[in-house]
Write a protein that holds these residues in place. Structure first.
Motif, PDB file in Angstrom:
ATOM      1  N   THR A  64       0.799  -1.223  -0.043  1.00 51.69           N
ATOM      2  CA  THR A  64       0.095  -0.175  -0.001  1.00 51.69           C
ATOM      3  C   THR A  64       0.866   1.103  -0.047  1.00 51.69           C
ATOM      4  N   GLU A  65       0.152   2.362  -0.218  1.00 53.41           N
ATOM      5  CA  GLU A  65       0.759   3.534  -0.162  1.00 53.41           C
ATOM      6  C   GLU A  65       1.541   3.793   1.178  1.00 53.41           C
ATOM      7  N   THR A  66       0.974   3.195   2.308  1.00 52.44           N
ATOM      8  CA  THR A  66       1.834   3.316   3.689  1.00 52.44           C
ATOM      9  C   THR A  66       2.760   2.315   3.707  1.00 52.44           C
ATOM     10  N   ASN A  67       3.241   1.503   2.702  1.00 54.49           N
ATOM     11  CA  ASN A  67       4.220   0.380   3.048  1.00 54.49           C
ATOM     12  C   ASN A  67       3.874  -0.633   4.049  1.00 54.49           C
ATOM     13  N   THR A  68       2.510  -1.205   3.702  1.00 56.75           N
ATOM     14  CA  THR A  68       1.965  -2.201   4.280  1.00 56.75           C
ATOM     15  C   THR A  68       1.436  -3.317   3.332  1.00 56.75           C
ATOM     16  N   ARG A  69       1.143  -4.331   3.531  1.00 51.30           N
ATOM     17  CA  ARG A  69       0.763  -5.419   2.701  1.00 51.30           C
ATOM     18  C   ARG A  69      -0.970  -5.354   2.810  1.00 51.30           C
ATOM     19  N   LYS A  70      -1.294  -5.575   1.637  1.00 52.16           N
ATOM     20  CA  LYS A  70      -2.760  -5.432   1.325  1.00 52.16           C
ATOM     21  C   LYS A  70      -3.449  -6.473   2.335  1.00 52.16           C
ATOM     22  N   ASP A  71      -4.588  -6.046   2.447  1.00 52.16           N
ATOM     23  CA  ASP A  71      -5.706  -6.837   3.211  1.00 52.16           C
ATOM     24  C   ASP A  71      -5.822  -8.020   2.528  1.00 52.16           C
ATOM     25  N   THR A  72      -5.982  -8.190   1.204  1.00 51.84           N
ATOM     26  CA  THR A  72      -6.428  -9.387   0.469  1.00 51.84           C
ATOM     27  C   THR A  72      -5.033 -10.376   0.920  1.00 51.84           C
ATOM     28  N   VAL A  73      -4.097  -9.927   0.910  1.00 49.99           N
ATOM     29  CA  VAL A  73      -2.851 -11.028   1.097  1.00 49.99           C
ATOM     30  C   VAL A  73      -2.893 -11.307   2.366  1.00 49.99           C
ATOM     31  N   VAL A  74      -3.216 -10.491   3.384  1.00 47.31           N
ATOM     32  CA  VAL A  74      -3.162 -11.048   4.938  1.00 47.31           C
ATOM     33  C   VAL A  74      -4.392 -12.149   4.908  1.00 47.31           C
ATOM     34  N   ASN A  75      -5.422 -11.861   4.429  1.00 47.13           N
ATOM     35  CA  ASN A  75      -6.647 -12.786   4.392  1.00 47.13           C
ATOM     36  C   ASN A  75      -6.463 -13.907   4.075  1.00 47.13           C
ATOM     37  N   VAL A  76      -5.590 -14.088   2.789  1.00 51.01           N
ATOM     38  CA  VAL A  76      -5.635 -15.344   2.032  1.00 51.01           C
ATOM     39  C   VAL A  76      -4.537 -16.105   2.842  1.00 51.01           C
ATOM     40  N   GLU A  77      -3.439 -15.546   3.374  1.00 54.67           N
ATOM     41  CA  GLU A  77      -2.490 -16.138   3.969  1.00 54.67           C
ATOM     42  C   GLU A  77      -2.901 -16.728   5.488  1.00 54.67           C
ATOM     43  N   SER A  78      -3.730 -16.094   6.022  1.00 56.19           N
ATOM     44  CA  SER A  78      -4.357 -16.367   7.544  1.00 56.19           C
ATOM     45  C   SER A  78      -5.457 -17.389   7.321  1.00 56.19           C
TER      46      SER A  78
END
Length: 237
Positions: A64-78
């Protein structure tokens, strides 16, 4: 002639041309549900299928523009689950609404006015876009993380195995997917999109075996494997 070395020399053009060179790109409209039950829907134009037997797909999510991972990625991996929903001409405005970067408390389905329909075979149920005529249920396989320049350059390449495919009868003609009925949209360069309204066919030259891969025929692949084994047995006699 324009020549430049990305990140080293300037292209001297009004806008960066790189993404405009790799076109058109199918859109991975990825839907997920977080471990605590929050639904998310976002489009990814860095998306494609990888192989067909069994089928795998990938999408690449930049930071993201704040240098964090996208929610989609976090959701998929978790959770180990996600769905792909085809974007069509009729759904283009809804897709555009879901492209906005929002807090994970915001439900993009609600924001865009889309209808949820639940996945059927995934271990962690995710919502799918009911209006989308073609949908894949995907089980998470792996992540390849590519480093890049902050804040948005780094990217998570998510690979998923397709375990369920939904195709509406309305987009079939004589049992074949009719792209003139689907009218899928794809990302082009800058802020431009394309819509598929016409197609043409060309058979590959040779003995026809290449067509198995081009079609993505699991039955044809199994037939080729069976024939290879039979030929090997004959050679051993």
């Amino acid at each position: 002639m324009v020549f430049y070395e990305p990140g080293v020399t300037s292209h001297n053009l009004p806008r960066d041309p790189f993404k405009s060179c790799v076109v058109p790109r199918p859109i991975g409209w990825i839907s997920t549900r977080s471990a605590d039950g929050k639904d998310n829907l976002a489009p990814y134009s860095q998306f494609n299928n990888l192989t067909f037997d069994p089928p795998y797909v990938m999408f690449a999510a930049n930071q993201t523009e704040t240098n964090t991972r996208k929610d989609t990625v976090v959701n998929v991996e978790s959770t180990g689950s996600f769905a792909w929903n085809i974007c069509t001409w009729d759904l283009r405005h809804a897709m555009n609404i879901t492209s906005e970067q929002l807090p994970n408390s915001v439900d993009e389905f609600v924001r865009s006015g889309l209808t949820k329909t639940p996945s059927t075979v995934l271990n962690h149920t995710v919502p799918m876009v009911a209006e989308s005529p073609i949908k894949f249920e995907c089980a998470y396989f792996s992540t390849l993380r590519l480093p890049g320049n902050p804040p948005m350059g780094s990217v998570d390449v998510i690979i998923g195995k397709v375990v369920g495919i939904h195709i509406k009868d309305q987009v079939l003609t004589e049992g074949m997917i009719d792209l003139k009925k689907v009218m899928p949209i794809a990302r082009c360069g800058y802020y431009e999109y394309a819509v598929v309204q016409e197609t043409f066919a060309m058979m590959p030259p040779g003995d026809g075996k290449m067509a198995v891969g081009l079609e993505g025929s699991t039955a044809g692949n199994a037939k080729e494997w069976k024939q290879m084994n039979e030929d090997k047995k004959q050679e051993e006699l």
